[in-house]
Design an enzyme around this catalytic site. Structure first.
Site, PDB file in Angstrom:
ATOM      1  N   ASP A 217       0.837  -1.197   0.000  1.00 43.55           N
ATOM      2  CA  ASP A 217       0.000   0.000   0.000  1.00 43.55           C
ATOM      3  C   ASP A 217       0.877   1.255   0.000  1.00 43.55           C
ATOM      4  O   ASP A 217       1.892   1.310   0.709  1.00 43.55           O
ATOM      5  CB  ASP A 217      -0.883  -0.005   1.250  1.00 43.55           C
ATOM      6  N   GLU A 243       1.627  -0.497  -5.072  1.00 44.81           N
ATOM      7  CA  GLU A 243       0.645   0.509  -5.474  1.00 44.81           C
ATOM      8  C   GLU A 243       1.375   1.825  -5.688  1.00 44.81           C
ATOM      9  O   GLU A 243       1.746   2.519  -4.738  1.00 44.81           O
ATOM     10  CB  GLU A 243      -0.433   0.689  -4.400  1.00 44.81           C
TER      11      GLU A 243
HETATM   12  C1  ARE Z   1      -8.782   9.095   5.968  1.00 41.56           C
HETATM   13  C2  ARE Z   1      -9.593  10.360   5.684  1.00 41.56           C
HETATM   14  C3  ARE Z   1      -8.658  11.563   5.596  1.00 41.56           C
HETATM   15  C4  ARE Z   1      -7.829  11.679   6.867  1.00 41.56           C
HETATM   16  C5  ARE Z   1      -7.073  10.381   7.080  1.00 41.56           C
HETATM   17  C6  ARE Z   1      -6.257  10.367   8.373  1.00 41.56           C
HETATM   18  O1  ARE Z   1     -10.311  10.203   4.477  1.00 41.56           O
HETATM   19  O2  ARE Z   1      -9.448  12.739   5.432  1.00 41.56           O
HETATM   20  O3  ARE Z   1      -6.894  12.739   6.738  1.00 41.56           O
HETATM   21  O4  ARE Z   1      -8.011   9.286   7.137  1.00 41.56           O
HETATM   22  O5  ARE Z   1      -7.112  10.410   9.482  1.00 41.56           O
HETATM   23  C7  ARE Z   1      -7.606   5.301   2.515  1.00 41.56           C
HETATM   24  C8  ARE Z   1      -8.656   6.334   2.146  1.00 41.56           C
HETATM   25  C9  ARE Z   1      -8.367   7.670   2.791  1.00 41.56           C
HETATM   26  C10 ARE Z   1      -8.157   7.513   4.282  1.00 41.56           C
HETATM   27  C11 ARE Z   1      -6.975   6.580   4.458  1.00 41.56           C
HETATM   28  C12 ARE Z   1      -6.624   6.325   5.915  1.00 41.56           C
HETATM   29  O6  ARE Z   1      -8.685   6.482   0.744  1.00 41.56           O
HETATM   30  O7  ARE Z   1      -9.504   8.506   2.582  1.00 41.56           O
HETATM   31  O8  ARE Z   1      -7.908   8.783   4.876  1.00 41.56           O
HETATM   32  O9  ARE Z   1      -7.331   5.292   3.904  1.00 41.56           O
HETATM   33  O10 ARE Z   1      -7.712   5.832   6.607  1.00 41.56           O
HETATM   34  C13 ARE Z   1      -2.658   8.735  -3.018  1.00 41.56           C
HETATM   35  C14 ARE Z   1      -1.617   7.681  -2.677  1.00 41.56           C
HETATM   36  C15 ARE Z   1      -2.172   6.280  -2.707  1.00 41.56           C
HETATM   37  C16 ARE Z   1      -3.434   6.163  -1.873  1.00 41.56           C
HETATM   38  C17 ARE Z   1      -4.422   7.205  -2.370  1.00 41.56           C
HETATM   39  C18 ARE Z   1      -5.718   7.183  -1.547  1.00 41.56           C
HETATM   40  O11 ARE Z   1      -0.521   7.799  -3.570  1.00 41.56           O
HETATM   41  O12 ARE Z   1      -1.191   5.401  -2.195  1.00 41.56           O
HETATM   42  O13 ARE Z   1      -3.833   8.521  -2.248  1.00 41.56           O
HETATM   43  N1  ARE Z   1      -3.992   4.818  -1.916  1.00 41.56           N
HETATM   44  C19 ARE Z   1      -3.785   3.850  -0.787  1.00 41.56           C
HETATM   45  C20 ARE Z   1      -5.029   3.022  -0.513  1.00 41.56           C
HETATM   46  C21 ARE Z   1      -6.108   3.900   0.087  1.00 41.56           C
HETATM   47  C22 ARE Z   1      -5.646   4.382   1.451  1.00 41.56           C
HETATM   48  C23 ARE Z   1      -4.205   4.695   1.522  1.00 41.56           C
HETATM   49  C24 ARE Z   1      -3.339   4.468   0.476  1.00 41.56           C
HETATM   50  C25 ARE Z   1      -3.655   5.080   2.828  1.00 41.56           C
HETATM   51  O14 ARE Z   1      -5.427   2.359  -1.663  1.00 41.56           O
HETATM   52  O15 ARE Z   1      -7.347   3.251   0.184  1.00 41.56           O
HETATM   53  O16 ARE Z   1      -6.409   5.557   1.805  1.00 41.56           O
HETATM   54  O17 ARE Z   1      -3.255   3.855   3.444  1.00 41.56           O
HETATM   55  C26 ARE Z   1      -3.245  11.230  -7.664  1.00 41.56           C
HETATM   56  C27 ARE Z   1      -1.860  10.882  -7.140  1.00 41.56           C
HETATM   57  C28 ARE Z   1      -1.913   9.651  -6.227  1.00 41.56           C
HETATM   58  C29 ARE Z   1      -2.963   9.855  -5.156  1.00 41.56           C
HETATM   59  C30 ARE Z   1      -4.299  10.073  -5.834  1.00 41.56           C
HETATM   60  C31 ARE Z   1      -5.425  10.232  -4.843  1.00 41.56           C
HETATM   61  O18 ARE Z   1      -3.656  10.240  -8.594  1.00 41.56           O
HETATM   62  O19 ARE Z   1      -1.005  10.616  -8.223  1.00 41.56           O
HETATM   63  O20 ARE Z   1      -0.659   9.423  -5.639  1.00 41.56           O
HETATM   64  O21 ARE Z   1      -3.029   8.634  -4.368  1.00 41.56           O
HETATM   65  O22 ARE Z   1      -4.212  11.256  -6.623  1.00 41.56           O
HETATM   66  O23 ARE Z   1      -5.268  11.375  -4.122  1.00 41.56           O
END
Ligand code: ARE
Ligand code: CA
Length: 493
Positions: A217, A243
């Site tokens: 992740d 990812e």
């Molecule tokens: C939640 C709340 C936030 C709060 C946070 C901390 O929504 O408001 O600040 O908690 O309290 C998932 C959810 C998030 C959640 C997080 C933790 O989607 O909403 O936050 O869990 O609970 C980037 C990263 C990529 C990431 C995406 C979401 O590069 O790695 O953001 N994806 C993974 C998972 C997600 C997960 C996380 C990582 C965190 O698949 O499910 O988040 O572990 C462009 C950029 C990308 C960026 C994308 C989205 O495309 O190139 O890099 O992805 O925009 O912003």
């Protein structure tokens, strides 16, 4: 009969006609030899599905239908909140979560393995929760404090030398992306030997239960060298799926992460789906790797995932038959390793899966599902792994093996292509019926459509659904609006 693989398509039809004339009435109808099935390669992401349910899915659906692996949601202990994304805020490396206990996880891995299905665990190793909340931890964890006693010192977090990176808008600096906090999550210092060791023992623990590998992740938020060092300690053959969301102009690219495994190729989905709404198809670079894509052997391709169905994906379970079409085109392709996505219906982006009184996610079964529904209630599982079309396309994949993708054919809003000599897929994304003819070196004759159910045995008489024919070297598909069809040579049972 050896196939004239090097002939150009137009010449092929002519050759077939000449051959038919020359042999006249004595010619026996051409036959497709049965082929040995290609090794299963397709994965399925079972989002927020409990371990006991996944074990049942492996035995009843995934194993028998030829799925090779399952991507689970994170198994780590996490904060207690109702939103699904609580799973991405670990508070410890104990295997205790709302998806099940350690024992249930181990049982799932064993039962899936017995059914021929590997388990890939979603490993959240870039960060811990950012929440300093006395209520954190599933089922009364001892790790109820921000400093994660016994795991890390606070020094192992907040090593970002720049301003705190608490929104994800700015991807221009490598340091900010990799060393600062992703959405306020406590970023681990993955350069530190102590942190690497902790993460390594977590991954080893999962391997000791039999998992085949990991989704890493937020890999983009760790230096590729850090990830390489961590996974370099794991046994050879451990599958690593990073990812790394490709972002235009960002300093960090998926290519940096291919030296030690596969990466999710986000560009694939971005290219796959626009033609479904505009009907303008164009072939990808055929015969190998594609521009803007990692090499095929490193690529995991998907229509959508749990993030993109809540974000950038323009075709999801909500689009019913169009979603089937997108999955069919992906599964028919010769690029990358596909992962099909299966989650639950939602209208609120944050809504978690249905839970029991103790907060654990409710078990679910997909026994009744055979295709997309017109409408879903919130929380209802989409069960894509049970859809006839998807299962049929796994058989198509088994039949076509490594046969190359041939140039595509357009006809109005219809499009299709051959996997040379082994199978042909066709889709109609418009609102009028279309008949499309696609050149093929498959033998003339009738074939069962894999999308609507395929055949129960080797011959066309046993077709469950539609039937299409190959005539004079062309596969002919009369397609209803928004529908797909796929035919293939018989596979040895
Ligand atoms: C939640 C709340 C936030 C709060 C946070 C901390 O929504 O408001 O600040 O908690 O309290 C998932 C959810 C998030 C959640 C997080 C933790 O989607 O909403 O936050 O869990 O609970 C980037 C990263 C990529 C990431 C995406 C979401 O590069 O790695 O953001 N994806 C993974 C998972 C997600 C997960 C996380 C990582 C965190 O698949 O499910 O988040 O572990 C462009 C950029 C990308 C960026 C994308 C989205 O495309 O190139 O890099 O992805 O925009 O912003
Ligand atoms: Ca980081």
């Amino acid at each position: 009969m050896p196939r004239p693989t090097l002939l150009v398509r137009s010449a092929l039809v002519a050759v077939a006609m000449v051959a038919t004339l020359a042999l006249g009435a004595c010619a026996a109808p051409a036959q497709n030899a049965e082929v040995d099935p290609a090794a299963p390669d397709v994965g399925i992401q079972l989002f927020q599905l409990p371990w006991t349910s996944i074990a049942n899915e492996c035995e009843t659906t995934l194993g028998p239908n030829g799925f090779a692996w399952v991507l689970t949601s994170p198994p780590q202990e996490h904060i207690t909140r109702d939103e699904w994304w609580a799973s991405y805020q670990p508070v410890s490396y104990q295997l205790q979560s709302r998806l099940g206990t350690r024992d249930e996880f181990a049982d799932m891995v064993a039962r899936c393995d017995a059914a021929g299905v590997d388990i890939i665990a979603d490993a959240v190793i870039n960060h811990m929760t950012g929440q300093d909340d006395p209520g954190i931890g599933f089922a009364g964890s001892e790790y109820a404090h921000y400093e994660y006693p016994g795991l890390y010192d606070v020094d192992d977090f907040h090593h970002c030398g720049l301003t705190t990176y608490d929104d994800i808008e700015d991807y221009t600096s490598r340091e900010q992306v990799q060393q600062c906090e992703l959405v306020n999550l406590a970023d681990l210092d993955t350069a530190s030997p102590r942190v690497r060791e902790q993460i390594g023992s977590y991954l080893d623990d999962l391997l000791s239960l039999g998992v085949a590998g990991f989704r890493i992740d937020a890999a983009k938020h760790m230096a590729a060298d850090d990830v390489a060092a961590i996974v370099g300690e794991l046994p050879e053959g451990t599958r690593i799926m990073s990812e790394v969301i490709r972002g235009g102009g960002e300093p960090i690219t998926p290519e940096e992460y291919t030296a030690f495994g596969e990466v999710f190729e986000f560009t694939y989905a971005r290219d796959l789906t626009p033609p479904l709404s505009n009907g303008v198809f164009s072939d990808p670079e055929l015969g190998g790797d594609r521009p803007q894509h990692v090499p095929s052997e490193n690529a995991l391709v998907f229509v959508d995932n749990h993030d993109t169905e809540r974000g950038e994906a323009n075709v999801t379970y909500r689009d019913g038959d169009m979603y089937v079409i997108a999955n069919a085109l992906m599964l028919a392709d010769d690029y990358g390793t596909p992962i099909v996505y299966s989650g639950y219906a939602f209208s609120d982006r944050d809504a978690g899966a249905s839970t029991e009184a103790d907060g654990s996610v409710s078990d679910a079964t997909c026994a009744e599902a055979s295709g997309p529904r017109e409408a879903y209630d919130d929380g209802e599982r989409t069960c894509v792994q049970s859809w006839d079309a998807v299962i049929g396309m796994l058989r198509f994949r088994a039949a076509v093996g490594d046969a190359p993708r041939m140039p595509g054919v357009d006809e109005g809003d219809a499009y299709g292509f051959e996997r040379e000599g082994r199978g042909v897929v066709a889709v109609n994304v418009g609102d009028e019926p279309v008949t499309i003819r696609i050149p093929t070196s498959m033998a003339d004759g009738d074939y069962c459509d894999a999308i609507t159910g395929g055949a129960t045995s080797g011959d066309a008489q046993s077709c469950v659904g539609a039937q299409y024919s190959v005539e004079s070297g062309e596969a002919v598909f009369a397609l209803e609006p928004v529908s797909a069809a796929a035919i293939h040579v018989p596979v040895r049972q």
